[in-house]
Design a protein around this motif. Structure first.
Motif, PDB file in Angstrom:
ATOM      1  N   PRO A 275      -9.814  12.744  19.841  1.00 11.84           N
ATOM      2  CA  PRO A 275      -9.300  14.123  19.816  1.00 11.84           C
ATOM      3  C   PRO A 275      -9.248  14.721  18.419  1.00 11.84           C
ATOM      4  CG  PRO A 275      -7.883  12.690  21.129  1.00 11.84           C
ATOM      5  CD  PRO A 275      -8.822  11.800  20.383  1.00 11.84           C
ATOM      6  N   VAL A 276      -9.414  16.029  18.343  1.00 11.68           N
ATOM      7  CA  VAL A 276      -9.179  16.837  17.147  1.00 11.68           C
ATOM      8  C   VAL A 276      -7.967  17.703  17.478  1.00 11.68           C
ATOM      9  CG1 VAL A 276     -10.095  18.582  15.584  1.00 11.68           C
ATOM     10  CG2 VAL A 276     -11.626  16.872  16.591  1.00 11.68           C
ATOM     11  N   VAL A 277      -6.932  17.651  16.621  1.00 13.36           N
ATOM     12  CA  VAL A 277      -5.677  18.329  16.976  1.00 13.36           C
ATOM     13  C   VAL A 277      -5.339  19.424  15.978  1.00 13.36           C
ATOM     14  CG1 VAL A 277      -4.808  16.219  18.042  1.00 13.36           C
ATOM     15  CG2 VAL A 277      -4.195  16.744  15.682  1.00 13.36           C
ATOM     16  N   GLU A 278      -4.523  20.359  16.436  1.00 14.07           N
ATOM     17  CA  GLU A 278      -3.932  21.375  15.574  1.00 14.07           C
ATOM     18  C   GLU A 278      -2.712  20.751  14.914  1.00 14.07           C
ATOM     19  OE1 GLU A 278      -3.298  26.043  16.243  1.00 14.07           O
ATOM     20  OE2 GLU A 278      -1.932  24.795  17.428  1.00 14.07           O
ATOM     21  N   LEU A 279      -2.701  20.670  13.591  1.00 14.74           N
ATOM     22  CA  LEU A 279      -1.648  19.942  12.888  1.00 14.74           C
ATOM     23  C   LEU A 279      -0.261  20.520  13.157  1.00 14.74           C
ATOM     24  CD1 LEU A 279      -3.320  19.236   9.416  1.00 14.74           C
ATOM     25  CD2 LEU A 279      -3.234  17.776  11.432  1.00 14.74           C
ATOM     26  N   ALA A 280      -0.163  21.824  13.212  1.00 14.92           N
ATOM     27  CA  ALA A 280       1.157  22.454  13.371  1.00 14.92           C
ATOM     28  C   ALA A 280       1.772  22.174  14.726  1.00 14.92           C
ATOM     29  CB  ALA A 280       1.037  23.957  13.141  1.00 14.92           C
ATOM     30  N   VAL A 284      -4.428  19.582  21.312  1.00 23.57           N
ATOM     31  CA  VAL A 284      -5.807  19.115  21.221  1.00 23.57           C
ATOM     32  C   VAL A 284      -6.743  20.310  21.331  1.00 23.57           C
ATOM     33  CG1 VAL A 284      -7.602  17.707  22.273  1.00 23.57           C
ATOM     34  CG2 VAL A 284      -5.269  16.832  22.122  1.00 23.57           C
ATOM     35  N   ILE A 285      -7.516  20.534  20.295  1.00 28.39           N
ATOM     36  CA  ILE A 285      -8.447  21.673  20.312  1.00 28.39           C
ATOM     37  C   ILE A 285      -9.899  21.219  20.428  1.00 28.39           C
ATOM     38  CG2 ILE A 285      -6.865  23.181  19.066  1.00 28.39           C
ATOM     39  CD1 ILE A 285      -9.771  21.887  17.120  1.00 28.39           C
ATOM     40  N   GLY A 286     -10.119  19.902  20.323  1.00 30.20           N
ATOM     41  CA  GLY A 286     -11.483  19.407  20.440  1.00 30.20           C
ATOM     42  C   GLY A 286     -11.515  17.910  20.701  1.00 30.20           C
ATOM     43  N   ILE A 287     -12.674  17.453  21.150  1.00 31.35           N
ATOM     44  CA  ILE A 287     -12.929  16.027  21.377  1.00 31.35           C
ATOM     45  C   ILE A 287     -14.289  15.711  20.770  1.00 31.35           C
ATOM     46  CG2 ILE A 287     -13.558  14.305  23.096  1.00 31.35           C
ATOM     47  CD1 ILE A 287     -10.692  14.553  23.256  1.00 31.35           C
ATOM     48  N   PRO A 339      -8.055  20.452  35.104  1.00 36.55           N
ATOM     49  CA  PRO A 339      -8.383  21.730  34.461  1.00 36.55           C
ATOM     50  C   PRO A 339      -7.292  22.225  33.515  1.00 36.55           C
ATOM     51  CG  PRO A 339      -7.880  22.021  36.792  1.00 36.55           C
ATOM     52  CD  PRO A 339      -8.008  20.561  36.567  1.00 36.55           C
ATOM     53  N   ASP A 340      -6.044  21.768  33.692  1.00 36.72           N
ATOM     54  CA  ASP A 340      -4.949  22.220  32.841  1.00 36.72           C
ATOM     55  C   ASP A 340      -4.944  21.546  31.470  1.00 36.72           C
ATOM     56  OD1 ASP A 340      -4.403  19.860  34.316  1.00 36.72           O
ATOM     57  OD2 ASP A 340      -2.308  19.954  33.681  1.00 36.72           O
ATOM     58  N   LEU A 341      -5.705  20.446  31.330  1.00 31.48           N
ATOM     59  CA  LEU A 341      -5.704  19.689  30.072  1.00 31.48           C
ATOM     60  C   LEU A 341      -6.992  19.829  29.273  1.00 31.48           C
ATOM     61  CD1 LEU A 341      -4.144  16.293  31.274  1.00 31.48           C
ATOM     62  CD2 LEU A 341      -3.032  18.026  29.872  1.00 31.48           C
ATOM     63  N   THR A 342      -7.956  20.517  29.808  1.00 31.99           N
ATOM     64  CA  THR A 342      -9.307  20.427  29.234  1.00 31.99           C
ATOM     65  C   THR A 342      -9.795  21.728  28.596  1.00 31.99           C
ATOM     66  OG1 THR A 342     -10.160  20.838  31.462  1.00 31.99           O
ATOM     67  CG2 THR A 342     -10.046  18.550  30.714  1.00 31.99           C
ATOM     68  N   GLN A 504      -4.441  10.048  27.334  1.00 35.63           N
ATOM     69  CA  GLN A 504      -4.105  10.272  25.935  1.00 35.63           C
ATOM     70  C   GLN A 504      -3.780  11.740  25.690  1.00 35.63           C
ATOM     71  OE1 GLN A 504      -3.519   8.099  23.749  1.00 35.63           O
ATOM     72  NE2 GLN A 504      -3.337   9.360  21.901  1.00 35.63           N
ATOM     73  N   LEU A 505      -4.500  12.640  26.347  1.00 32.50           N
ATOM     74  CA  LEU A 505      -4.201  14.055  26.208  1.00 32.50           C
ATOM     75  C   LEU A 505      -2.804  14.387  26.706  1.00 32.50           C
ATOM     76  CD1 LEU A 505      -7.594  15.727  27.267  1.00 32.50           C
ATOM     77  CD2 LEU A 505      -6.763  15.259  24.968  1.00 32.50           C
ATOM     78  N   ARG A 506      -2.416  13.759  27.815  1.00 40.50           N
ATOM     79  CA  ARG A 506      -1.056  13.978  28.350  1.00 40.50           C
ATOM     80  C   ARG A 506      -0.019  13.435  27.366  1.00 40.50           C
ATOM     81  NH1 ARG A 506      -3.877  12.286  33.122  1.00 40.50           N
ATOM     82  NH2 ARG A 506      -4.078  14.024  34.602  1.00 40.50           N
ATOM     83  N   SER A 507      -0.317  12.274  26.769  1.00 39.02           N
ATOM     84  CA  SER A 507       0.601  11.677  25.809  1.00 39.02           C
ATOM     85  C   SER A 507       0.774  12.561  24.576  1.00 39.02           C
ATOM     86  CB  SER A 507       0.101  10.288  25.398  1.00 39.02           C
ATOM     87  OG  SER A 507       0.912   9.732  24.390  1.00 39.02           O
TER      88      SER A 507
END
Length: 512
Positions: A275-280, A284-287, A339-342, A504-507
């Motif tokens: 994952p690529v995440v938004e630090l603030a 998750v904004i990318g994989i 669809p809610d996580l992707t 992992q996205l849910r976590s």
């Protein structure tokens, strides 16, 4: 009575004999006349004049034949020279080089000193051709040839093998002398080359093979070439002396190449996702899709062990096509399941060779359409060196990707040019800062300032930064304080198989 005397005249016999000698080709034959000045003397005089004329004609013909023969000889020598000389640089070509190697090997039977061969390959020549044009590239090659000539002895031979590859044959020299020449050649290429108003560098990776008695010519060239590729592996712009272990490495590469060819069809390739995440916010904004090779004997092989081989053999095109198809298909499967996580973007690495694939744009468009994935959800990561040296064909691809709506990201920023002058002109929207820049961030205050400057540089160019290699919460906090928007690394997630990504996205969502 008169006719009888005439028949007995010795001049007639002389005349007959003279004519016979002339007919036999003795054109210097001359006959004496008498004091009678009669008809016989007139005939003798006429034959003498004819002999002189024939002698003159024949001499002139001989001279012309000699001149023409010499001319043909010179023409033949010039043709042979042209056939053995590189037209651009005036150096020996591969044919003459092989002859010189064979001659040196024969001569070594008496001296006991086998010849050595150096193979040189310019390290950044493609970038010169792509950015400045082939005319500038030719000018650089001519200058390189001049510098190499100045680095060798009169008895040595410098050749251009083709493209930006050169070779040197060194005869009657010790190992120390051979290596001195190799390093002198390298030093000659350290200075910049002026091409019009531009300044470029044409440094080289150099491989050296020192022969021994009985060393075949083809083995000398092969092993010098192997050593040159080892110089490339060692970071370029250096000299490497061949040793047998290098040949073992080449055989290993050949084996890997053969096995890699069957890896796709054999189902041995797999993707891991990080994952690529938004630090603030931690959102998750990318994989990023990361390639792995599940070798049936050696287990999991990381890309660093086979990607360069794939690029050199052209297999990167097949691997890249497989990654695109599998990654986008996985995006569809995740979207159907959760669809809610992707609502994130898929990041895929794209090599320089793939940019020149004629069906790349069509393949990307068809793959996205087939899997009902919007173009905006795909990001192609391209190294800054590739973006810097792009030519017309690459520009057309970038333009097509922009028109399609696919994102472009500069990968491994900080390991190449890293210049704001080119950052502002690149067709990208995000920049991934190489993880090597943050390794000492916690213990080196100067490194913190340097990273802050890099992030400011990226922001001032109108781009967004993603820092990779984040392993601790402290690093994430420091980067966020410096204005970095996005990050990626083990602190958030290790690369995961597809089945574990959604969990992992849910976590990560719960940590927000």
């Amino acid at each position: 009575m008169t006719s009888g005397k005439a028949a007995e005249d010795p001049r007639l016999q002389q005349l007959v004999e003279g004519i016979v000698r002339l007919a036999a080709g003795e054109l210097d034959t001359r006959m004496k006349t008498s004091e009678r000045r009669d008809d016989i003397d007139a005939v003798i005089t006429g034959v003498n004049l004819l002999a002189e004329e024939l002698d003159h004609i024949y001499s002139d013909l001989e001279r012309r034949v000699a001149d023409r023969t010499a001319m043909l000889g010179r023409a033949q020598a010039e043709l042979e020279q042209m056939a053995k000389t590189d037209a651009l640089t005036g150096l020996a070509n591969r044919t003459l080089l092989n002859e010189r190697i064979q001659e040196a090997i024969l001569a070594s039977a008496d001296s006991g000193k086998a010849p050595a061969v150096l193979v040189l390959d310019l390290d950044s020549f493609k970038a010169i051709n792509d950015t400045l044009g082939h005319g500038a590239g030719d000018a650089v090659l001519v200058e390189v040839a001049k510098r190499l000539r100045s680095a060798v002895r009169a008895a040595d031979t410098v050749a251009r093998l083709g493209g930006d590859e050169f070779a040197i044959v060194i005869t009657e020299a010790t190992e120390e002398e051979i290596l001195q020449i190799a390093h002198r050649a390298s030093e000659q290429l350290q200075d910049s080359v002026r091409v019009g108003t531009e300044t470029v560098w044409a440094m080289a990776s150099i491989g050296v093979c020192i022969g021994t008695p009985g060393y075949p010519a083809e083995a000398l060239m092969r092993d010098a070439d192997i050593a040159m590729y080892q110089a490339k592996e060692q970071g370029r712009n250096n000299v490497q002396l061949f040793h047998p272990d290098m040949l073992d490495a080449v055989r290993e590469r050949s084996r890997i190449t053969a096995e890699l060819r069957s890896a796709v069809a054999g189902g041995e390739l797999a993707l891991r996702y990080q994952p690529v995440v938004e630090l603030a916010s931690g959102r998750v904004i990318g994989i990023e899709a990361l390639l792995r090779w599940h070798h049936p004997v050696r287990g999991i092989i990381m890309p660093d062990s086979f990607i360069r081989i794939a690029e050199e053999t052209g297999l990167i095109l097949e691997l890249g096509r497989w990654v695109l198809h599998e990654g986008v298909a996985q995006m569809r499967r995740w979207s159907e399941t959760a669809p809610d996580l992707t609502d994130f973007r898929l990041h895929i690495n794209l090599s320089a060779a793939e940019l020149l694939r004629s069906d790349l744009l069509e393949d990307i468009r068809d793959t996205l359409d087939r899997n009902h994935v919007a173009p905006r959800r795909l990001v192609l990561e391209i190294t800054e060196t590739v973006l810097m040296s792009r030519g017309t064909a690459e520009e057309q691809v970038f333009s097509g990707l922009r028109d399609m709506g696919v994102g472009l990201q500069i990968d491994d920023f900080g390991t190449g040019y890293s210049s704001i002058s080119y950052l502002r002109s690149l067709p990208a929207d995000t920049v991934k800062v190489d993880q090597s820049l943050i390794q000492d961030m916690g213990s080196d205050p100067q490194q913190l300032k340097f990273i802050a400057a890099i992030l400011q540089l990226i922001s001032s160019a109108g781009l967004k930064a993603i820092v990779e290699g984040i392993e601790t919460a402290e690093q994430a906090i420091q980067l966020q304080a410096m204005g970095c928007l996005y990050g990626q690394g083990y602190y958030y997630s290790y690369p995961l198989p597809p089945a574990k990504v959604l969990d992992q996205l849910r976590s990560l969502a719960q940590r927000r």
